[in-house]
Design a protein around this motif. Structure first.
Motif, short mmCIF file in Angstrom:
data_model
loop_
_atom_site.label_atom_id
_atom_site.label_comp_id
_atom_site.label_asym_id
_atom_site.label_seq_id
_atom_site.Cartn_x
_atom_site.Cartn_y
_atom_site.Cartn_z
N LEU A 140 1.14 15.15 9.23
CA LEU A 140 0.86 13.75 9.54
C LEU A 140 1.84 12.89 8.75
O LEU A 140 2.04 13.11 7.55
N SER A 141 2.46 11.91 9.42
CA SER A 141 3.43 11.05 8.75
C SER A 141 3.35 9.64 9.32
O SER A 141 2.60 9.38 10.26
N ASN A 142 4.14 8.74 8.73
CA ASN A 142 4.17 7.34 9.16
C ASN A 142 2.77 6.74 9.24
O ASN A 142 2.40 6.12 10.25
N LEU A 143 2.00 6.90 8.18
CA LEU A 143 0.67 6.32 8.13
C LEU A 143 0.81 4.80 8.01
O LEU A 143 1.51 4.31 7.11
N ILE A 180 -1.42 3.33 -2.48
CA ILE A 180 -1.85 3.86 -3.78
C ILE A 180 -1.96 5.38 -3.68
O ILE A 180 -2.66 5.90 -2.79
N ALA A 181 -1.29 6.10 -4.57
CA ALA A 181 -1.44 7.56 -4.60
C ALA A 181 -2.87 7.89 -5.00
O ALA A 181 -3.49 7.16 -5.80
N SER A 182 -3.40 8.97 -4.46
CA SER A 182 -4.80 9.29 -4.75
C SER A 182 -5.03 9.47 -6.25
O SER A 182 -6.10 9.14 -6.77
N VAL A 229 3.78 0.34 7.02
CA VAL A 229 3.76 1.79 6.80
C VAL A 229 3.44 2.02 5.33
O VAL A 229 4.28 1.78 4.46
N TYR A 230 2.22 2.45 5.06
CA TYR A 230 1.83 2.63 3.66
C TYR A 230 2.14 4.02 3.14
O TYR A 230 2.07 4.26 1.94
N ASP A 231 2.50 4.94 4.03
CA ASP A 231 2.96 6.26 3.58
C ASP A 231 3.81 6.88 4.69
O ASP A 231 3.28 7.40 5.67
N ALA A 232 5.13 6.82 4.54
CA ALA A 232 6.01 7.36 5.56
C ALA A 232 5.99 8.89 5.56
O ALA A 232 6.13 9.51 6.61
N THR A 233 5.78 9.48 4.41
CA THR A 233 5.85 10.94 4.29
C THR A 233 4.57 11.62 4.72
O THR A 233 4.58 12.64 5.41
N GLY A 234 3.43 11.07 4.31
CA GLY A 234 2.14 11.67 4.67
C GLY A 234 1.96 13.04 4.06
O GLY A 234 2.23 13.24 2.86
N GLY A 235 1.56 14.01 4.88
CA GLY A 235 1.35 15.35 4.34
C GLY A 235 0.87 16.31 5.40
O GLY A 235 0.70 15.96 6.57
N LYS A 269 -1.33 8.89 1.16
CA LYS A 269 -1.79 7.89 0.19
C LYS A 269 -3.02 7.15 0.70
O LYS A 269 -3.41 7.25 1.86
N LEU A 270 -3.58 6.38 -0.22
CA LEU A 270 -4.65 5.46 0.12
C LEU A 270 -4.05 4.12 0.50
O LEU A 270 -3.05 3.69 -0.07
N CYS A 271 -4.68 3.46 1.45
CA CYS A 271 -4.28 2.10 1.83
C CYS A 271 -5.30 1.17 1.19
O CYS A 271 -6.42 1.02 1.70
N ALA A 272 -4.93 0.59 0.05
CA ALA A 272 -5.85 -0.29 -0.69
C ALA A 272 -5.77 -1.69 -0.07
O ALA A 272 -4.71 -2.32 -0.09
N THR A 273 -6.88 -2.15 0.49
CA THR A 273 -6.86 -3.38 1.29
C THR A 273 -7.86 -4.39 0.74
O THR A 273 -8.98 -4.02 0.39
N VAL A 274 -7.43 -5.64 0.66
CA VAL A 274 -8.34 -6.71 0.26
C VAL A 274 -8.30 -7.81 1.30
O VAL A 274 -7.31 -8.00 2.01
#
Lengths: 148, 190
Positions: free
Chosen positions: B71-74, B93-95, B139-145, B156-161
């Motif tokens: 999975l990529s381009n989150l 944010i990294a986990s 794009v909050y994580d282009a690499t994903g995993g 990563k986590l998408c920290a949203t406010v």
């Protein structure tokens, strides 16, 4: 084209299943039936790109067509494939929708640049082609949530 | 099989997946609690030039059934423009950098001078400068995993406010939803 094993086709939840066709005539399907009947899935990263002569999407739903990219090794062509999964959330507690758009294309070097062509395949049969990644992303985001 | 995944909300003293926010799951509520369900802690609408923020809401792609795919381009995007006075902001944010919402660096300071509608005004979220969400994907994580995991966050986590400023004229004195809009979380699987 070698027909799909029905057990393999049944394992794929998506609208198309990919098949890598190598220059020596052998193939790798996205799903394969292993000894004992176990179905094994394969990631795109398992495709041996330098040996590839074609990358084919086989439709699994009525009304959809097969899609192929023919790869010329002299032009150092590489296929592009991914499924864009979208989850559309209503923030007022309303309906939620999920969509998958399958993207097929190719890239090849041209001087110091890399030329890319993309084709976005929507599950209602709509197709959008572009050579610009940003345009592709915008088109998918705009169109996918409007589909049933 | 393709990976089976959903968009999950994470909270708790240590990173815990608690709410599937898809389908019949819990809908997004931007409150000032470390959960998605409390409706008694809404964000107060400022009465003078200011922006008030919700607690951080950690969102992520959570794989429940593994696959051989990656999975990529989150990414995250809005389906349309928000109501005047509303803003949504995210940071990646990294986990391993997870901090419980409302505590120390994850606390959002209500700002007495900025208006959420002003261009270029973005809050810092868990120590990372936030990005104002729009109809263009962030794009909050282009690499994903790899999706070869079970019951696990990928990438990563998408920290949203959620922010509301005094420019909001919807009334009510407080809000906990950026209603009448959609949030689109997307990723590529191959």
């Amino acid at each position: 084209m070698t027909p799909l094993n029905p057990a393999v086709a049944a394992a794929c939840p998506d609208a198309w299943l990919w098949r890598a066709v190598y220059a020596d005539g052998t193939t790798l399907d996205e799903y394969t039936e292993e000894p004992g009947g176990r179905i094994q899935d394969h990631g795109f990263a398992e495709v041996d790109l330098p040996r590839l002569s074609a990358f084919v999407l086989i439709p699994l739903r009525a009304g959809l067509a097969s899609q192929s990219v023919l790869l010329d090794p002299k032009r150092r062509m590489r296929p592009i494939f991914f499924r864009r999964r979208l989850s559309v959330q209503s923030m007022d507690g309303g309906e939620m929708m999920r969509h998958t758009v399958t993207v097929l294309g190719y890239q090849r070097p041209s001087g110091k640049r890399s030329i890319q062509h993309f084709m976005a395949l929507f599950e209602d049969g709509t197709t959008i082609a572009t050579d610009d990644r940003a345009t592709l992303d915008a088109a998918i985001l705009a169109l996918a949530p409007t589909l049933p | 099989m393709a990976a089976v995944s959903n968009v999950e909300y994470f909270n708790g003293a240590s990173l815990t997946a608690t709410n599937d926010i898809e389908g019949g799951g819990t809908k997004l509520k931007f409150n000032k609690s470390d959960d998605l369900t409390t409706t008694t802690t809404p964000v107060t609408v400022p009465t003078s030039a200011a922006t008030n923020y919700s607690f951080v809401k950690y969102l992520g792609v959570y794989v429940t059934t593994s696959a051989a795919t990656t999975l990529s381009n989150l990414s995250i995007a809005l389906g349309g423009a928000l109501t005047t006075g509303f803003g949504l902001f995210s940071s990646a944010i990294a986990s391993g950098s997870y901090v419980q919402a409302g505590t120390s660096t994850a606390a959002m300071t209500d700002n007495a001078t900025t208006d959420v509608t002003a261009s270029g005004t973005t809050p810092t979220i868990v120590g990372v400068s936030g990005t104002r969400l729009s109809t263009t994907p962030f794009v909050y994580d282009a690499t994903g995993g790899s999706a070869n995991v079970t019951n696990q966050l990928v990438g990563k986590l998408c920290a949203t406010v959620f922010g509301v400023s005094n420019a909001y004229t919807g009334g009510g004195g407080s809000v906990n939803t950026a209603a009448t809009n959609t949030l689109i979380v997307a990723y590529d699987e191959a």
